[in-house]
Design an enzyme around this catalytic site. Structure first.
Site, short mmCIF file in Angstrom:
data_model
loop_
_atom_site.label_atom_id
_atom_site.label_comp_id
_atom_site.label_asym_id
_atom_site.label_seq_id
_atom_site.Cartn_x
_atom_site.Cartn_y
_atom_site.Cartn_z
N CYS A 1 1.39 2.71 -3.53
CA CYS A 1 0.33 2.84 -4.54
C CYS A 1 -0.61 3.84 -3.67
CB CYS A 1 -0.47 1.72 -4.91
SG CYS A 1 -1.01 0.54 -3.72
N HIS A 2 -0.40 4.26 -2.29
CA HIS A 2 -1.50 5.39 -1.71
C HIS A 2 -0.80 6.58 -1.40
CE1 HIS A 2 -3.86 6.47 1.74
NE2 HIS A 2 -4.95 6.33 0.79
N PHE A 3 -0.97 7.56 -2.02
CA PHE A 3 -0.27 8.82 -1.93
C PHE A 3 1.14 8.79 -2.29
CE2 PHE A 3 -3.84 9.93 1.29
CZ PHE A 3 -4.72 10.45 0.27
N PHE B 1 0.80 -1.10 -0.19
CA PHE B 1 0.14 -0.06 0.09
C PHE B 1 0.77 1.40 -0.03
CE2 PHE B 1 0.09 -1.97 4.30
CZ PHE B 1 0.55 -0.67 4.90
#
Length: 144
Positions: free
Chosen positions: A49-51, A46
């Site tokens: 791919c998250h922020f 994560f």
């Protein structure tokens, strides 16, 4: 007090990597409470791919770590062998971001169990005892 390792958690919850949000559960008091552990490393999926420019662990995954700890605690009891617990309500509050490697301690309590419902609460803290999130969760109990 019982402990559950990652393989036992996968077997109980039927959740596997990468979505398994707990590495182990310890301090299990049968149908009362438990502590889930999640080791957060910089290479977890994560963060990629998250922020992207300022990665953090998504709040939904922090909440999921509490939900998985609750379900594993319930399923570790023979009373729940032929049951499935479906989340019916969730109220989560977030207090701090997870931006770097840490260890999450997920403290779960079973507040009330009836024939068809389980009421629970949870708190997530990091290894420095900083509160990350807390919430209350209700489950419907059904036969598989």
């Amino acid at each position: 007090m019982k402990k559950l390792n990652k393989n036992q958690l996968i077997s109980l919850t039927k959740i596997n990597k990468p979505f398994l949000m707990i590495d182990e559960i310890k301090n299990i008091i049968d149908l009362k409470s438990a502590t889930g552990i999640k080791k957060i490393t910089k290479n977890l999926w994560f963060f990629k791919c998250h922020f992207i420019n300022e990665p953090i662990m998504p709040g939904t995954l922090i909440e999921e770590s509490m939900l998985q700890t609750i379900v594993a605690l319930l399923y570790s009891n023979k009373k729940f062998n032929d049951k499935i617990c479906l989340i019916t309500s969730a109220k989560t509050n977030f207090y701090s971001k997870i931006k770097k490697p840490t260890i999450l301690n997920i403290y779960i309590k079973i507040l009330k169990i009836t024939k068809l419902k389980v009421e629970t609460s949870g708190v997530v803290k990091d290894y420095k005892n900083i509160k990350i999130a807390s919430g209350n969760y209700n489950y419907f109990i059904s036969k598989k």
